[in-house]
Design a protein around this motif. Structure first.
Motif, PDB file in Angstrom:
ATOM      1  N   PRO A 108       0.832  -1.207   0.000  1.00 53.70           N
ATOM      2  CA  PRO A 108       0.000   0.000   0.000  1.00 53.70           C
ATOM      3  C   PRO A 108       0.867   1.257   0.000  1.00 53.70           C
ATOM      4  O   PRO A 108       2.095   1.162   0.065  1.00 53.70           O
ATOM      5  N   GLN A 150       0.175   4.445   4.580  1.00 50.61           N
ATOM      6  CA  GLN A 150      -0.570   3.351   5.181  1.00 50.61           C
ATOM      7  C   GLN A 150       0.313   2.489   6.074  1.00 50.61           C
ATOM      8  O   GLN A 150      -0.176   1.757   6.925  1.00 50.61           O
ATOM      9  N   GLU A 188      -5.368  -3.255   5.983  1.00 47.95           N
ATOM     10  CA  GLU A 188      -4.827  -4.572   6.315  1.00 47.95           C
ATOM     11  C   GLU A 188      -5.119  -5.607   5.244  1.00 47.95           C
ATOM     12  O   GLU A 188      -4.261  -6.419   4.917  1.00 47.95           O
ATOM     13  N   SER A 235      -2.199  -6.499   3.073  1.00 46.15           N
ATOM     14  CA  SER A 235      -1.050  -5.593   3.104  1.00 46.15           C
ATOM     15  C   SER A 235       0.193  -6.438   3.340  1.00 46.15           C
ATOM     16  O   SER A 235       0.161  -7.422   4.095  1.00 46.15           O
TER      17      SER A 235
END
Length: 302
Positions: free
Chosen positions: A53, A57, A77, A103
């Motif tokens: 990401p 993030q 996530e 992620s």
């Protein structure tokens, strides 16, 4: 092979998926019955992967958040979408997908915990890898770095969950048909056997072949075992694995320093150099860890 996750987004089959999840996709693999070599023509496809990401993030301070003062920011996530049907797939016959795209940070954390699904993703047969970048290949090549003896309690816990479902869960839909045909849920049963045989490979060999026991698993799905036979097999196998876990050459704990270093190298490959301390694990620390692991292995064999 093109990413099925991106294809589903392009066809508007997935809703509310952040664009960066597709743009930063690094690894996508087919799991479930396909990876275990026991799939049938009507089996759904389970897709698991990870993405990188945006920096904000993973490092929320870059968006101006002050830890301890500002509310903890909500970080990406995973994308989790089940029963996504693509009517145009399989030559127009249609196919249903389950998507779990993590992620890279959560993926690494779960791998370090020896989560069975995440280890499946790393050890899946090459034919099941749908999409992989240079970063995805690096993580796959270093998959043995994540292994440790904590795999045993983690896999055992997953197997116990399946056994609990056999004993307590009221079957519906296809599950009801399975129970009516065989007298018990053989699909849950084959997963129990699969999990215990997989962790046996990890403890004994330090690696895992997801298709090694496919004929045995297929037989269980065909009703070759009764529930009593399964329970006796599990009880005996559990005793074997308890002994094996004390003799395994795997390290006792996750190698967090090395795993973290690998994670940061992957992020640098994607973003460029990070303004952070050296990513190299201190050579003295690494050497001491190797000595500690060697002593630990000898002690467990005595």
């Amino acid at each position: 092979m093109a990413s099925l996750f991106r294809r589903a987004i392009e066809r508007r089959l997935l809703a509310d998926v952040p664009a960066f999840a597709a743009e930063g996709l690094q690894y996508e693999v087919i799991l479930g019955s396909t990876a275990y070599g026991v799939s049938t023509d009507d089996s759904d496809l389970d897709l698991v992967g990870f993405c990188v990401p945006p920096k904000t993030q993973i490092f929320p301070h870059l968006r101006g958040a002050v830890p301890g003062y500002d509310p903890a920011p909500k970080l990406f996530e995973q994308v989790q979408e089940h029963h996504v049907h693509d009517a145009s797939a399989a030559g127009g016959d249609g196919r249903t997908y389950d998507f779990n795209i993590y992620s890279i940070v959560k993926f690494f954390r779960l791998c370090a915990q020896n989560n069975p699904n995440m280890l499946d993703a790393l050890f899946a047969p090459r034919r099941c890898v749908v999409y992989s970048t240079a970063t995805g290949e690096t993580v796959r090549e270093r998959r043995h770095l994540f292994l440790h003896r904590g795999a045993w309690p983690r896999f055992k816990g997953y197997a116990y969950q399946q056994m609990h479902k056999i004993r307590t869960k009221a079957p519906t839909g296809r599950r009801r048909e399975i129970v009516e045909t065989y007298g018990w849920d053989v699909k849950f049963g084959y997963h129990i056997v699969r999990l215990l045989l997989q962790v046996e490979q990890l403890l004994a060999e330090g690696t895992m072949d997801l298709e090694r026991h496919r004929e045995q698993l297929k037989a269980i799905r065909r009703g070759a075992w009764s529930l009593d036979e399964l329970e006796r097999w599990v009880a005996a196998k559990e005793q074997d694995l308890e002994r094996l876990s004390t003799r395994s050459d795997l390290p006792a704990q996750p190698r967090h320093d090395e795993i973290r270093a690998l994670l940061l190298r992957c992020l640098e490959r994607h973003w460029g150099e990070l303004e952070m301390p050296s990513l190299d694990v201190d050579e003295t620390t690494a050497a001491l860890r190797e000595v500690r692991d060697a002593i630990d292995r000898v002690r467990h064999r005595l």
